[in-house]
Design an enzyme around this catalytic site. Structure first.
Site, PDB file in Angstrom:
ATOM      1  N   LYS A  22       0.673  -1.319   0.031  1.00 27.43           N
ATOM      2  CA  LYS A  22       0.071   0.026   0.118  1.00 27.43           C
ATOM      3  C   LYS A  22       1.044   1.254   0.039  1.00 27.43           C
ATOM      4  O   LYS A  22       2.020   1.213   0.472  1.00 27.43           O
ATOM      5  CB  LYS A  22      -0.934   0.111   1.162  1.00 27.43           C
ATOM      6  CG  LYS A  22      -0.316   0.305   2.598  1.00 27.43           C
ATOM      7  CD  LYS A  22      -1.457   0.485   3.736  1.00 27.43           C
ATOM      8  CE  LYS A  22      -1.044   0.935   4.937  1.00 27.43           C
ATOM      9  NZ  LYS A  22      -0.565   2.273   5.023  1.00 27.43           N
ATOM     10  N   ASP A  51      -1.298  -6.372   3.308  1.00 25.16           N
ATOM     11  CA  ASP A  51      -1.867  -5.422   4.200  1.00 25.16           C
ATOM     12  C   ASP A  51      -1.180  -6.318   5.631  1.00 25.16           C
ATOM     13  O   ASP A  51      -1.544  -7.422   5.905  1.00 25.16           O
ATOM     14  CB  ASP A  51      -3.234  -5.254   4.431  1.00 25.16           C
ATOM     15  CG  ASP A  51      -3.544  -4.368   5.336  1.00 25.16           C
ATOM     16  OD1 ASP A  51      -3.088  -4.496   6.590  1.00 25.16           O
ATOM     17  OD2 ASP A  51      -4.606  -3.697   5.303  1.00 25.16           O
ATOM     18  N   HIS A  52      -0.300  -5.923   6.177  1.00 21.31           N
ATOM     19  CA  HIS A  52       0.401  -6.844   7.151  1.00 21.31           C
ATOM     20  C   HIS A  52      -0.402  -6.852   8.382  1.00 21.31           C
ATOM     21  O   HIS A  52      -0.238  -7.886   9.101  1.00 21.31           O
ATOM     22  CB  HIS A  52       1.970  -5.908   7.512  1.00 21.31           C
ATOM     23  CG  HIS A  52       1.569  -4.894   8.542  1.00 21.31           C
ATOM     24  ND1 HIS A  52       1.359  -3.477   8.038  1.00 21.31           N
ATOM     25  CD2 HIS A  52       1.613  -4.825  10.015  1.00 21.31           C
ATOM     26  CE1 HIS A  52       1.323  -2.667   9.272  1.00 21.31           C
ATOM     27  NE2 HIS A  52       1.416  -3.438  10.425  1.00 21.31           N
ATOM     28  N   LEU A  54      -3.000  -8.430   8.383  1.00 20.04           N
ATOM     29  CA  LEU A  54      -3.834  -9.704   8.036  1.00 20.04           C
ATOM     30  C   LEU A  54      -2.607 -10.811   8.603  1.00 20.04           C
ATOM     31  O   LEU A  54      -3.053 -11.797   8.317  1.00 20.04           O
ATOM     32  CB  LEU A  54      -4.252  -9.693   6.517  1.00 20.04           C
ATOM     33  CG  LEU A  54      -5.235  -8.969   6.251  1.00 20.04           C
ATOM     34  CD1 LEU A  54      -5.765  -8.996   4.668  1.00 20.04           C
ATOM     35  CD2 LEU A  54      -6.573  -9.399   7.085  1.00 20.04           C
ATOM     36  N   GLU A  90      -1.376   5.532  18.641  1.00 21.41           N
ATOM     37  CA  GLU A  90       0.020   5.666  18.599  1.00 21.41           C
ATOM     38  C   GLU A  90       0.316   6.596  19.531  1.00 21.41           C
ATOM     39  O   GLU A  90      -0.162   7.697  19.501  1.00 21.41           O
ATOM     40  CB  GLU A  90       0.769   5.803  17.170  1.00 21.41           C
ATOM     41  CG  GLU A  90       0.659   4.424  16.303  1.00 21.41           C
ATOM     42  CD  GLU A  90       1.680   5.094  15.026  1.00 21.41           C
ATOM     43  OE1 GLU A  90       1.800   3.871  14.505  1.00 21.41           O
ATOM     44  OE2 GLU A  90       1.342   6.126  14.723  1.00 21.41           O
ATOM     45  N   ASP A 109      -4.198   6.207   5.697  1.00 21.95           N
ATOM     46  CA  ASP A 109      -2.939   5.518   6.194  1.00 21.95           C
ATOM     47  C   ASP A 109      -3.241   4.328   7.137  1.00 21.95           C
ATOM     48  O   ASP A 109      -2.545   3.226   6.933  1.00 21.95           O
ATOM     49  CB  ASP A 109      -2.107   6.467   7.053  1.00 21.95           C
ATOM     50  CG  ASP A 109      -0.616   5.912   7.328  1.00 21.95           C
ATOM     51  OD1 ASP A 109      -0.269   5.332   6.220  1.00 21.95           O
ATOM     52  OD2 ASP A 109      -0.457   6.086   8.455  1.00 21.95           O
ATOM     53  N   HIS A 114      -5.856  -1.131   7.331  1.00 25.55           N
ATOM     54  CA  HIS A 114      -5.649  -1.965   8.395  1.00 25.55           C
ATOM     55  C   HIS A 114      -6.868  -2.290   9.440  1.00 25.55           C
ATOM     56  O   HIS A 114      -7.321  -3.447   9.470  1.00 25.55           O
ATOM     57  CB  HIS A 114      -4.600  -1.413   9.414  1.00 25.55           C
ATOM     58  CG  HIS A 114      -3.330  -1.195   8.586  1.00 25.55           C
ATOM     59  ND1 HIS A 114      -2.861  -2.135   7.631  1.00 25.55           N
ATOM     60  CD2 HIS A 114      -2.347  -0.393   8.940  1.00 25.55           C
ATOM     61  CE1 HIS A 114      -1.697  -1.274   7.409  1.00 25.55           C
ATOM     62  NE2 HIS A 114      -1.250  -0.511   8.005  1.00 25.55           N
ATOM     63  N   LYS A 197     -11.349   3.842  14.907  1.00 22.32           N
ATOM     64  CA  LYS A 197     -10.898   4.888  15.416  1.00 22.32           C
ATOM     65  C   LYS A 197      -9.288   4.708  15.579  1.00 22.32           C
ATOM     66  O   LYS A 197      -8.656   3.476  15.831  1.00 22.32           O
ATOM     67  CB  LYS A 197     -11.352   5.153  17.064  1.00 22.32           C
ATOM     68  CG  LYS A 197     -10.807   6.108  17.994  1.00 22.32           C
ATOM     69  CD  LYS A 197     -11.272   6.291  19.201  1.00 22.32           C
ATOM     70  CE  LYS A 197     -12.690   6.130  19.337  1.00 22.32           C
ATOM     71  NZ  LYS A 197     -12.756   6.260  21.100  1.00 22.32           N
ATOM     72  N   LYS A 206      -1.582   1.171  21.404  1.00 25.66           N
ATOM     73  CA  LYS A 206      -2.115   0.024  21.156  1.00 25.66           C
ATOM     74  C   LYS A 206      -3.061  -0.170  19.967  1.00 25.66           C
ATOM     75  O   LYS A 206      -3.526   0.798  19.390  1.00 25.66           O
ATOM     76  CB  LYS A 206      -2.858  -0.005  22.704  1.00 25.66           C
ATOM     77  CG  LYS A 206      -4.207   0.515  22.659  1.00 25.66           C
ATOM     78  CD  LYS A 206      -5.255   0.141  24.133  1.00 25.66           C
ATOM     79  CE  LYS A 206      -6.085   1.202  24.084  1.00 25.66           C
ATOM     80  NZ  LYS A 206      -6.831   0.807  25.288  1.00 25.66           N
ATOM     81  N   LEU A 263      -6.689 -14.767  28.495  1.00 25.80           N
ATOM     82  CA  LEU A 263      -5.662 -15.543  27.589  1.00 25.80           C
ATOM     83  C   LEU A 263      -4.671 -14.559  26.933  1.00 25.80           C
ATOM     84  O   LEU A 263      -4.726 -13.954  26.058  1.00 25.80           O
ATOM     85  CB  LEU A 263      -6.364 -16.347  26.515  1.00 25.80           C
ATOM     86  CG  LEU A 263      -5.400 -16.846  25.572  1.00 25.80           C
ATOM     87  CD1 LEU A 263      -4.601 -18.161  26.130  1.00 25.80           C
ATOM     88  CD2 LEU A 263      -6.133 -17.740  24.253  1.00 25.80           C
TER      89      LEU A 263
END
Length: 358
Positions: A22, A51-52, A54, A90, A109, A114, A197, A206, A263
């Protein structure tokens, strides 16, 4: 040049696979133009639009969680789920990439690719099989079911100091934060808002999926104000999935509190090396498995959702609100989540478990 000099001759055995990174254009027209040009050179079976996200372990776990566990099947619908939040944060700004970033913004972006891919896996119907084409067929169907984005359900932000970068124009309206509500017009999800978001220079780093369930009817414990059941999948960092529950607080009184079934991968799989996303996806390319890559019609459907909104932002019809670095973003974004029915849990913070012995 790749087509002319790097292709395996048709008279020889072997294959050619081309990984395309991309951005896949800036809007629907530019993406279609790129797809058409690539289509003149390569067959769709040779193209691997990467698309990393995935390739992330917890993202790849979504299909297994949803369709291999009996207790999720009857719950995963509008009768039980109130809202879904897919969040990317970020804690740093553009850091020298301002000139590049200003051409695209946070929606192009992060959100349009993503987070939208994660949305597909959360919202899609069960595929006929694990065949890459069957999975991607269902992703296209759910994208085509998304209604037009309502401007009243969008909040844009730009952190103070973004335009201090000399490569960023002083009049820039490019959002470094966005909260966008998607609504799926089908039987499973009608009336359930999906809040996507993403933002830079926020208070934490996160990425997570937060599925919030409706209130339990007949609140005999009067614990409604403590919070709702939530199923949270933390994609990064500290990969984990946990279910927030209301439980009896230990002691003599019949009091309740929020806790979790947890978990955490770092604890449960201590001796397992989790591959990096690109490592996994490049191996998939070598194997010829296109399950975790974006198909042309899927890319088109994704751009059809966001292009009208992006053109309105580019034309200045939606303005980015200022926010201070190190915060949660514009206050209006939290107000939007509240309007969408999201109920924060008071007094509860999930903490990754440690390896300490008790």
């Amino acid at each position: 040049m790749i087509r002319s000099y790097c292709m395996t001759p048709s008279s020889h055995t072997g294959w050619t696979r081309v990984i395309v990174e991309k951005p896949f254009g800036k809007d629907l027209d530019s993406a279609e133009e790129l797809s058409a040009q690539l289509g003149e050179l390569f067959d769709e079976e040779q193209l691997y639009r990467i698309d990393h996200y995935l390739g992330k372990e917890l993202v790849q776990n979504l299909l297994v969680l949803r369709f291999a566990n009996r207790f999720f099947l009857p719950l995963w619908n509008r009768d039980n789920i109130d809202n879904v939040q897919i969040v990317f944060r970020e804690d740093f700004g553009t850091d020298g990439r301002g000139g590049y970033f200003d051409q695209y913004g946070i929606i192009r972006d992060i959100i349009q690719n993503h987070l939208l891919q994660v949305f597909c896996l959360v919202a899609m119907e069960k595929p006929v099989s694990l065949s890459p084409e069957h999975i991607r067929d269902e992703k296209v169907k759910v994208l085509q079911s998304v209604s037009c984005i309502n401007h009243d359900e969008v909040v844009l932000g730009q952190y103070d100091g973004y335009k201090d970068d000399p490569t960023v124009p002083n009049e820039s309206n490019t959002p470094t934060f966005a909260s966008v509500v998607l609504r799926v017009h089908n039987e499973r999800w009608d009336g359930v808002p999906f809040v996507l978001k993403a933002g830079k220079a926020l208070s934490s780093k996160k990425a997570e999926i937060r599925v919030q369930f409706k209130d339990a009817p007949g609140d005999i414990f009067r614990c409604k104000k403590q919070g709702r059941n939530e199923f949270v999948i933390r994609l990064q960092p500290s990969e984990a999935m946990y279910m927030k529950l209301t439980v009896k607080k230990p002691g003599l009184e019949m009091a309740t509190e929020q806790s979790e079934l947890d978990l955490s991968y770092g604890l449960r799989y201590q001796d397992v090396k989790i591959p990096e996303a690109y490592e996994r996806l490049i191996l998939d390319t070598i194997r010829g498995d296109q399950q975790h890559f974006v198909r042309r019609d899927e890319l088109k459907a994704a751009w059809e959702i966001f292009t009208p909104l992006l053109h309105d932002i580019d034309a200045g019809r939606l303005k980015a609100l200022p926010y201070q670095p190190g915060t949660r973003g514009p206050l209006e974004a939290d107000e939007l989540s509240k309007r969408m029915g999201y109920v924060p849990t008071l007094g509860y913070v999930w903490a990754p478990p440690t390896l300490a012995k008790f």
